[in-house]
Design a protein around this motif. Structure first.
Motif, mmCIF file in Angstrom:
data_model
loop_
_atom_site.group_PDB
_atom_site.id
_atom_site.type_symbol
_atom_site.label_atom_id
_atom_site.label_comp_id
_atom_site.label_asym_id
_atom_site.label_seq_id
_atom_site.Cartn_x
_atom_site.Cartn_y
_atom_site.Cartn_z
ATOM 1 N N THR A 1 -4.628 4.784 -5.566
ATOM 2 C CA THR A 1 -3.847 4.020 -7.188
ATOM 3 C C THR A 1 -5.045 3.739 -7.972
ATOM 4 O O THR A 1 -4.431 4.006 -9.331
ATOM 5 N N ARG B 1 1.764 3.795 -1.433
ATOM 6 C CA ARG B 1 1.878 5.569 -2.255
ATOM 7 C C ARG B 1 3.152 5.905 -2.698
ATOM 8 O O ARG B 1 2.512 5.486 -4.475
ATOM 9 N N GLY C 1 0.614 -1.645 -0.016
ATOM 10 C CA GLY C 1 0.315 0.007 0.015
ATOM 11 C C GLY C 1 1.258 1.552 0.023
ATOM 12 O O GLY C 1 0.336 2.436 -0.283
ATOM 13 N N ASP D 1 -7.932 0.659 -3.295
ATOM 14 C CA ASP D 1 -7.186 2.001 -2.615
ATOM 15 C C ASP D 1 -7.572 3.062 -3.734
ATOM 16 O O ASP D 1 -7.350 3.061 -4.793
#
Length: 235
Positions: A91, A55, A53, A88
């Protein structure tokens, strides 16, 4: 990239601190290597050195889809899928933006389409809306077909906007777009949907055998049970 391979070896031995930005950048750089085995090793190494995750890393990987050489995109897609937390928003938005960028490389836009179903669930509003816009916008047939394939995987049952986009795609001169579009009908429409049944029935007479084959499958999925009329028209 030699440094990235050294990081991989260390990661396998548990000698790399996960989240170390220098190590992440070193491994990420190997995703654009000319040798496939090096790119594959980088895909394997990233989850060892990067927090799922992350980013910043995901943003860099999405951007890399547009700057890498063509052969590297498969591994970069795999890396994004392995690191992204499903659904997410950031993304998904980045991939959607790349997919719609008229100034982006066509291969990057197609890769973004293909990656979206790997990072979000069916019915994700942002992704589906962007994909449908891509299907109907002033894009190449290849981009429209890739968008349609992703819509098949992500649009919710009964999504009439997806159905309308698919019906538009069936009028294309490109067989791949027509095939991808008829498959959208099979994925999105419920059994008994007369619009989908009529469109798929018409596609069973398509000039391309691949489209005809797909249309037969879709017709079987959307035609009402016992609808002998549809079958009779095919004979």
């Amino acid at each position: 990239c030699k440094e990235g391979m050294q990081v991989l070896v260390k990661a396998r031995r548990g000698l790399v601190e996960r989240g170390n930005r220098e190590c992440i950048n070193a491994v990420s750089s190997c995703l654009n290597h000319s040798e496939r085995y090096v790119r594959g090793a980088a895909v394997e190494a990233l989850p060892m050195v990067c927090v799922r995750g992350d980013r910043d890393t995901l943003g860099s990987l999405v951007a890399m889809l547009n700057s890498c050489h063509e052969a590297a995109r498969e591994e970069i897609k795999d890396a994004i899928a392995s690191l992204a937390i499903r659904g997410d928003h950031e993304t998904v938005q980045r991939l959607s933006n790349l997919m719609q960028r008229a100034d982006a490389v066509e291969g990057a836009r197609i890769a973004a389409c293909a990656t979206l179903p790997r990072v979000c669930e069916r019915g994700h509003a942002v992704a589906v809306e962007a994909l449908i816009a891509n299907m109907t916008g002033p894009n190449t047939d290849s981009i429209r077909a890739a968008s349609a394939s992703a819509v098949s995987e992500l649009a919710s049952k009964g999504d009439r906007k997806a159905v309308a986009a698919a019906l538009s795609g069936l009028r294309s001169t490109d067989w791949n777009l027509r095939l991808s579009s008829v498959m959208v009908l099979g994925s999105v429409c419920e059994r008994g949907d007369r619009v989908a049944a009529a469109a798929s029935l018409a596609s069973t007479a398509d000039a391309d055998a691949r489209v005809r084959s797909g249309a037969v499958w879709v017709l079987g999925a959307v035609a009402s049970k016992g609808d002998g009329a549809s079958v009779a028209k095919m004979l």
